[in-house]
Design a protein around this motif. Sequence first.
Motif, PDB file in Angstrom:
ATOM      1  N   VAL A 204      -2.841  -6.513   9.460  1.00  0.00           N
ATOM      2  CA  VAL A 204      -2.128  -7.666   9.025  1.00  0.00           C
ATOM      3  C   VAL A 204      -3.025  -8.430   7.992  1.00  0.00           C
ATOM      4  N   ARG A 205      -4.174  -8.592   8.171  1.00  0.00           N
ATOM      5  CA  ARG A 205      -5.039  -9.205   7.256  1.00  0.00           C
ATOM      6  C   ARG A 205      -5.048  -8.156   5.837  1.00  0.00           C
ATOM      7  N   ARG A 206      -5.439  -7.147   6.051  1.00  0.00           N
ATOM      8  CA  ARG A 206      -5.453  -5.954   5.024  1.00  0.00           C
ATOM      9  C   ARG A 206      -4.161  -5.908   4.077  1.00  0.00           C
ATOM     10  N   LEU A 207      -3.021  -5.964   4.788  1.00  0.00           N
ATOM     11  CA  LEU A 207      -1.941  -5.697   4.076  1.00  0.00           C
ATOM     12  C   LEU A 207      -1.774  -6.940   3.429  1.00  0.00           C
ATOM     13  N   SER A 208      -1.810  -8.112   3.853  1.00  0.00           N
ATOM     14  CA  SER A 208      -1.464  -9.280   2.975  1.00  0.00           C
ATOM     15  C   SER A 208      -2.441  -9.467   1.761  1.00  0.00           C
ATOM     16  N   SER A 209      -3.697  -8.645   1.785  1.00  0.00           N
ATOM     17  CA  SER A 209      -4.392  -8.769   0.572  1.00  0.00           C
ATOM     18  C   SER A 209      -4.476  -7.278  -0.288  1.00  0.00           C
ATOM     19  N   ARG A 210      -3.530  -6.582   0.192  1.00  0.00           N
ATOM     20  CA  ARG A 210      -3.359  -5.268  -0.568  1.00  0.00           C
ATOM     21  C   ARG A 210      -2.782  -5.634  -1.713  1.00  0.00           C
ATOM     22  N   ARG A 211      -3.160  -4.888  -3.181  1.00  0.00           N
ATOM     23  CA  ARG A 211      -2.691  -4.965  -4.124  1.00  0.00           C
ATOM     24  C   ARG A 211      -2.594  -3.434  -4.793  1.00  0.00           C
ATOM     25  N   VAL A 212      -1.512  -3.109  -5.102  1.00  0.00           N
ATOM     26  CA  VAL A 212      -1.499  -1.616  -5.915  1.00  0.00           C
ATOM     27  C   VAL A 212      -1.225  -1.613  -7.551  1.00  0.00           C
ATOM     28  N   CYS A 213      -1.722  -0.491  -8.100  1.00  0.00           N
ATOM     29  CA  CYS A 213      -1.280  -0.450  -9.675  1.00  0.00           C
ATOM     30  C   CYS A 213       0.083  -0.146  -9.507  1.00  0.00           C
ATOM     31  N   GLY A 214       0.701  -0.798 -10.321  1.00  0.00           N
ATOM     32  CA  GLY A 214       2.038  -0.637 -10.817  1.00  0.00           C
ATOM     33  C   GLY A 214       2.338   0.739 -11.347  1.00  0.00           C
ATOM     34  N   THR A 215       1.005   1.007 -12.177  1.00  0.00           N
ATOM     35  CA  THR A 215       1.631   2.268 -12.906  1.00  0.00           C
ATOM     36  C   THR A 215       0.933   3.545 -12.102  1.00  0.00           C
ATOM     37  N   CYS A 216      -0.264   3.622 -11.706  1.00  0.00           N
ATOM     38  CA  CYS A 216      -0.698   4.765 -11.107  1.00  0.00           C
ATOM     39  C   CYS A 216      -0.690   4.970  -9.687  1.00  0.00           C
ATOM     40  N   GLY A 217      -0.602   3.697  -9.039  1.00  0.00           N
ATOM     41  CA  GLY A 217      -0.297   3.659  -7.422  1.00  0.00           C
ATOM     42  C   GLY A 217      -1.767   3.351  -6.869  1.00  0.00           C
ATOM     43  N   ALA A 218      -3.073   3.516  -7.534  1.00  0.00           N
ATOM     44  CA  ALA A 218      -4.280   3.208  -6.752  1.00  0.00           C
ATOM     45  C   ALA A 218      -4.188   1.957  -6.116  1.00  0.00           C
ATOM     46  N   VAL A 219      -4.940   1.971  -4.968  1.00  0.00           N
ATOM     47  CA  VAL A 219      -4.970   1.070  -3.938  1.00  0.00           C
ATOM     48  C   VAL A 219      -6.175   0.070  -3.888  1.00  0.00           C
TER      49      VAL A 219
END
Length: 206
Positions: A114-129
């Motif tokens: 839950v902690r990890r997902l709340s601070s996950r960001r992904v690239c809107g272009t290439c999908g990098a995490v």
Amino acid sequence: MRNVVLLGPPGAGKGTVASRLVREFGFLHVSTGDMLREEVARGTPLGQLAQGYMARGELVPDEVILSLVRQRVDAQKGVLFDGFPRTVAQAEGLERFTSVDVVVFLEVERDEVVRRLSSRRVCGTCGAVYNLVTQPPREPGKCDRCGGALIQREDDKPEVVARRFEVYMRDSAPLVAYYERRGILRRVRADLPPEDVFRAVAEALR
Ligand code: ADP
Ligand code: AMP
């Protein structure tokens, strides 16, 4: 090369370890989540069908997923399945068109994902995490790889994360016992830094 399944709750680090395994070992990466997000972005009929399920944190129907995976995999060897199968029916369906040799189960507790997902960001272009806390980009808000803008996934908002975790416990957690019975399950501690998780997974695949 062998076919591998990465199993674990949302936020366990499947995508993160998968991208490294692909880079180092050259698997064909089959992430049903990524494939579905592409269909949604392209506005295809399949994407339109999947969108509602994804936004609610529910699973997309098994038949839809199986036909999507089947098209991608064909008779290829050396596939890394990430986020698939997610139900016993999907696992049975998969066996009808290809073999699974090793299943790596990334073990990590609910509070941590839950902690990890709340601070996950992904690239809107290439999908990098990325992760704002554990794996930040070099420049805030910008993808290291392609310079694209980083965004938060709609389904990483807290209400949807809670639902995804429930759905995981109900529909996907039984796959642990399913693959254990087949003698191909390897458990890996996933509450460690990414480098350690990668090493443990690589070891489990030897
Ligand atoms: P999954 O594909 O299983 O949903 P991700 O690979 O997208 O999980 O990882 C979820 C979040 O946790 C991301 O923000 C990622 O950067 C971060 N993360 C991945 N692995 C680790 C790790 N071993 N330790 C800390 N954070 C991690
Ligand atoms: P993921 O990127 O793996 O976290 O998946 C995001 C969302 O896509 C999930 O919450 C589901 O709605 C859908 N999804 C991805 N893979 C599957 C699958 N194998 N079966 C059903 N739904 C899936």
